[in-house]
Design a protein around this motif. Structure first.
Motif, mmCIF file in Angstrom:
data_model
loop_
_atom_site.group_PDB
_atom_site.id
_atom_site.type_symbol
_atom_site.label_atom_id
_atom_site.label_comp_id
_atom_site.label_asym_id
_atom_site.label_seq_id
_atom_site.Cartn_x
_atom_site.Cartn_y
_atom_site.Cartn_z
ATOM 1 N N ALA A 99 -1.202 -3.563 0.259
ATOM 2 C CA ALA A 99 -1.156 -4.962 0.682
ATOM 3 C C ALA A 99 -2.071 -5.860 -0.138
ATOM 4 C CB ALA A 99 -1.519 -5.067 2.165
ATOM 5 N N VAL A 100 -3.129 -5.303 -0.706
ATOM 6 C CA VAL A 100 -4.142 -6.118 -1.386
ATOM 7 C C VAL A 100 -3.987 -6.091 -2.900
ATOM 8 C CG1 VAL A 100 -6.616 -6.404 -1.778
ATOM 9 C CG2 VAL A 100 -5.767 -5.847 0.520
ATOM 10 N N ASN A 101 -3.755 -4.895 -3.475
ATOM 11 C CA ASN A 101 -3.781 -4.758 -4.937
ATOM 12 C C ASN A 101 -2.512 -5.239 -5.631
ATOM 13 O OD1 ASN A 101 -6.235 -3.614 -4.433
ATOM 14 N ND2 ASN A 101 -5.753 -1.607 -5.318
ATOM 15 N N VAL A 102 -1.405 -5.334 -4.929
ATOM 16 C CA VAL A 102 -0.143 -5.743 -5.551
ATOM 17 C C VAL A 102 0.553 -6.721 -4.619
ATOM 18 C CG1 VAL A 102 1.119 -3.772 -4.583
ATOM 19 C CG2 VAL A 102 2.000 -4.922 -6.617
ATOM 20 N N GLN A 103 1.169 -7.736 -5.214
ATOM 21 C CA GLN A 103 1.814 -8.765 -4.400
ATOM 22 C C GLN A 103 3.038 -8.235 -3.679
ATOM 23 O OE1 GLN A 103 3.133 -12.121 -6.678
ATOM 24 N NE2 GLN A 103 3.622 -13.360 -4.871
ATOM 25 N N ASP A 104 3.922 -7.532 -4.409
ATOM 26 C CA ASP A 104 5.141 -6.965 -3.813
ATOM 27 C C ASP A 104 5.339 -5.595 -4.437
ATOM 28 O OD1 ASP A 104 7.568 -6.327 -2.736
ATOM 29 O OD2 ASP A 104 8.600 -8.159 -3.372
ATOM 30 N N TYR A 105 4.963 -4.577 -3.711
ATOM 31 C CA TYR A 105 5.030 -3.230 -4.306
ATOM 32 C C TYR A 105 6.462 -2.764 -4.525
ATOM 33 C CZ TYR A 105 5.632 -1.739 0.588
ATOM 34 O OH TYR A 105 6.081 -1.583 1.880
ATOM 35 N N ARG A 106 7.411 -3.225 -3.749
ATOM 36 C CA ARG A 106 8.819 -2.875 -3.986
ATOM 37 C C ARG A 106 9.285 -3.382 -5.348
ATOM 38 N NH1 ARG A 106 12.409 -1.940 0.519
ATOM 39 N NH2 ARG A 106 11.283 -1.686 2.479
ATOM 40 N N PHE A 107 9.012 -4.671 -5.593
ATOM 41 C CA PHE A 107 9.425 -5.258 -6.864
ATOM 42 C C PHE A 107 8.705 -4.599 -8.026
ATOM 43 C CE2 PHE A 107 8.951 -8.546 -10.162
ATOM 44 C CZ PHE A 107 10.287 -8.808 -10.425
ATOM 45 N N ALA A 108 7.426 -4.297 -7.840
ATOM 46 C CA ALA A 108 6.648 -3.662 -8.913
ATOM 47 C C ALA A 108 7.192 -2.279 -9.250
ATOM 48 C CB ALA A 108 5.176 -3.576 -8.500
ATOM 49 N N GLN A 111 10.506 -2.619 -11.224
ATOM 50 C CA GLN A 111 10.372 -2.991 -12.632
ATOM 51 C C GLN A 111 9.848 -1.824 -13.471
ATOM 52 O OE1 GLN A 111 11.382 -5.965 -14.007
ATOM 53 N NE2 GLN A 111 12.232 -6.214 -11.945
ATOM 54 N N VAL A 112 8.880 -1.089 -12.944
ATOM 55 C CA VAL A 112 8.386 0.081 -13.675
ATOM 56 C C VAL A 112 9.480 1.117 -13.839
ATOM 57 C CG1 VAL A 112 6.767 2.012 -13.566
ATOM 58 C CG2 VAL A 112 6.001 -0.280 -13.026
ATOM 59 N N ALA A 113 10.307 1.296 -12.821
ATOM 60 C CA ALA A 113 11.403 2.266 -12.907
ATOM 61 C C ALA A 113 12.396 1.874 -14.000
ATOM 62 C CB ALA A 113 12.101 2.379 -11.556
ATOM 63 N N GLN A 114 12.697 0.597 -14.132
ATOM 64 C CA GLN A 114 13.644 0.164 -15.165
ATOM 65 C C GLN A 114 13.099 0.399 -16.566
ATOM 66 O OE1 GLN A 114 15.242 -3.799 -14.564
ATOM 67 N NE2 GLN A 114 15.194 -3.565 -12.332
ATOM 68 N N THR A 115 11.855 0.023 -16.786
ATOM 69 C CA THR A 115 11.273 0.224 -18.121
ATOM 70 C C THR A 115 11.108 1.713 -18.440
ATOM 71 O OG1 THR A 115 9.073 -0.003 -17.132
ATOM 72 C CG2 THR A 115 10.075 -1.977 -18.068
ATOM 73 N N SER A 116 10.752 2.505 -17.457
ATOM 74 C CA SER A 116 10.613 3.950 -17.686
ATOM 75 C C SER A 116 11.965 4.577 -17.985
ATOM 76 C CB SER A 116 9.976 4.615 -16.468
ATOM 77 O OG SER A 116 8.694 4.081 -16.202
ATOM 78 N N LEU A 117 13.021 4.102 -17.320
ATOM 79 C CA LEU A 117 14.357 4.634 -17.581
ATOM 80 C C LEU A 117 14.810 4.316 -18.999
ATOM 81 C CD1 LEU A 117 16.817 6.083 -16.464
ATOM 82 C CD2 LEU A 117 17.639 3.895 -15.557
ATOM 83 N N GLU A 141 9.784 10.681 -13.144
ATOM 84 C CA GLU A 141 8.914 10.594 -11.967
ATOM 85 C C GLU A 141 7.451 10.450 -12.367
ATOM 86 O OE1 GLU A 141 7.695 13.387 -8.123
ATOM 87 O OE2 GLU A 141 9.492 13.823 -9.306
ATOM 88 N N LEU A 142 7.028 11.212 -13.371
ATOM 89 C CA LEU A 142 5.636 11.094 -13.827
ATOM 90 C C LEU A 142 5.344 9.726 -14.428
ATOM 91 C CD1 LEU A 142 5.100 14.612 -15.456
ATOM 92 C CD2 LEU A 142 4.211 13.782 -13.271
ATOM 93 N N MET A 143 6.287 9.162 -15.164
ATOM 94 C CA MET A 143 6.080 7.854 -15.779
ATOM 95 C C MET A 143 5.961 6.751 -14.731
ATOM 96 S SD MET A 143 8.688 8.129 -19.042
ATOM 97 C CE MET A 143 8.238 6.503 -19.627
ATOM 98 N N ILE A 144 6.713 6.862 -13.646
ATOM 99 C CA ILE A 144 6.637 5.830 -12.604
ATOM 100 C C ILE A 144 5.434 6.043 -11.696
ATOM 101 C CG2 ILE A 144 7.905 4.786 -10.686
ATOM 102 C CD1 ILE A 144 10.489 5.669 -11.992
ATOM 103 N N ASP A 145 5.083 7.311 -11.455
ATOM 104 C CA ASP A 145 4.024 7.614 -10.498
ATOM 105 C C ASP A 145 2.641 7.226 -11.012
ATOM 106 O OD1 ASP A 145 3.351 8.765 -7.920
ATOM 107 O OD2 ASP A 145 2.384 10.369 -9.039
ATOM 108 N N SER A 146 2.458 7.214 -12.317
ATOM 109 C CA SER A 146 1.126 6.914 -12.870
ATOM 110 C C SER A 146 0.637 5.521 -12.487
ATOM 111 C CB SER A 146 1.153 7.092 -14.388
ATOM 112 O OG SER A 146 1.431 8.440 -14.723
ATOM 113 N N PRO A 147 1.407 4.446 -12.709
ATOM 114 C CA PRO A 147 0.907 3.125 -12.260
ATOM 115 C C PRO A 147 1.046 2.910 -10.759
ATOM 116 C CG PRO A 147 3.056 2.885 -13.272
ATOM 117 C CD PRO A 147 2.676 4.313 -13.458
ATOM 118 N N ALA A 148 1.982 3.632 -10.109
ATOM 119 C CA ALA A 148 2.205 3.408 -8.679
ATOM 120 C C ALA A 148 1.042 3.892 -7.832
ATOM 121 C CB ALA A 148 3.503 4.091 -8.239
ATOM 122 N N LEU A 149 0.286 4.873 -8.317
ATOM 123 C CA LEU A 149 -0.863 5.357 -7.538
ATOM 124 C C LEU A 149 -1.909 4.267 -7.353
ATOM 125 C CD1 LEU A 149 -1.361 8.964 -8.974
ATOM 126 C CD2 LEU A 149 -0.453 8.304 -6.730
#
Length: 295
Positions: A99-108, A111-117, A141-149
């Motif tokens: 809730a604090v570190n990212v404005q909209d985690y779904r959208f984030a 976008q990371v999933a698209q660039t990683s793909l 999965e590893l490429m998306i999980d790194s910034p998502a943590l």
């Protein structure tokens, strides 16, 4: 008058109490913001009491979220244009960070999933996209999980859904598959012919030791062909059988006898002629032929 004042106070207190109570559902967690600052304690499911006009409650969904990744166009490492789409499964593990570190985690995450793909498409060959998707899913999965943590989000699973190929590439792959299957069919047929030739060589060696087996095999083949009753059968007779029938037929004729050599008497002079003239009538009566065989 006093009763009206008391009733008004009670009504205002009830309205304030109702406005200060919130319900958090089982699959949610509640974050309380007091004067804009998040409280460290996360509210669990149930009834939550807030300070009126001071606290504000924000609910965070803790369920696994299914996020479809739009199809991405890219060029593989072997220069083939493809269109790939995927799906991402993730959930929030830290409500405060999400809730604090990212404005909209779904959208984030999307976008990371698209660039990683797109990055996975450029690093992979076409054969890997078609046949080795499990390894690509793990890498994605590893490429998306790194910034998502850092956003309080954990990626549970990433799946590549479909790989769309150009029509020309589909036709080329179809011809390649057809040629490969034709090659396998020819190899299998040639292998069968080789094995059959070995077996036939062994059978020929066995029949050479026992000639009667060849005749039995011939008769068996005749029986198999004759059982169909849809063709004319021409049966070749062996030469040995013809000689056998000829021998027995000629032995039943009159005047047929086996020529026996006559014993030469001791009193025949040495200077006697070796061959005595025999007229044709005597030769025909005795049944003697020129080659020594009995007629």
């Amino acid at each position: 008058m006093v009763l009206e004042i008391i009733s008004g106070v009670l009504a205002a207190g009830a309205v304030g109490l109702a406005s200060s109570m919130r319900v958090v559902r089982q699959f949610e967690r509640g974050l309380v913001f007091r004067f804009g600052r998040v409280r460290p304690k996360v509210r669990d499911a149930g009834l939550v009491a807030l300070v009126p006009f001071v606290d504000r409650l924000q609910r965070v969904n803790m369920q696994v979220i299914t996020l479809p990744v739009p199809a991405q166009d890219g060029i593989t490492r072997d220069n083939v244009t493809v269109r790939v789409d995927a799906v991402v499964y993730f959930r929030v593990i830290d409500p405060v960070t999400a809730a604090v570190n990212v404005q909209d985690y779904r959208f984030a995450v999307g976008q990371v999933a698209q660039t990683s793909l797109r990055s996975i498409i450029g690093k992979s060959d076409l054969d890997d996209l078609l046949s080795n998707r499990e390894r690509l899913n793990q890498g994605l999965e590893l490429m998306i999980d790194s910034p998502a943590l850092g956003w309080g989000v954990q990626i549970d699973r990433v799946e590549i859904k479909d790989v769309a190929l150009p029509e020309t590439m589909k036709r080329s792959m179809s011809r390649q598959a057809e040629a490969e299957r034709e090659r396998r069919a020819r190899v299998i047929s040639a292998d069968g012919e080789l094995q059959a030739s070995h077996k036939l060589a062994q059978a020929a060696a066995a029949m050479a030791d026992t000639p009667a087996a060849l005749q039995l095999r011939l008769l068996e083949t005749v029986v198999q062909v004759a059982s169909e009753k849809n063709s004319t059968l021409v049966l070749p007779f062996p030469v040995e059988l013809l000689r056998f029938l000829d021998h027995h037929t000629r032995s039943g004729e009159p005047g047929y006898s086996v020529a026996q050599p006559e014993r030469v008497s001791d009193d025949i002079p040495d200077n006697a002629p070796a061959d005595l003239p025999v007229d044709e009538e005597t030769a025909e009566r005795n049944g003697v032929v020129e080659d020594g065989r009995v007629g």
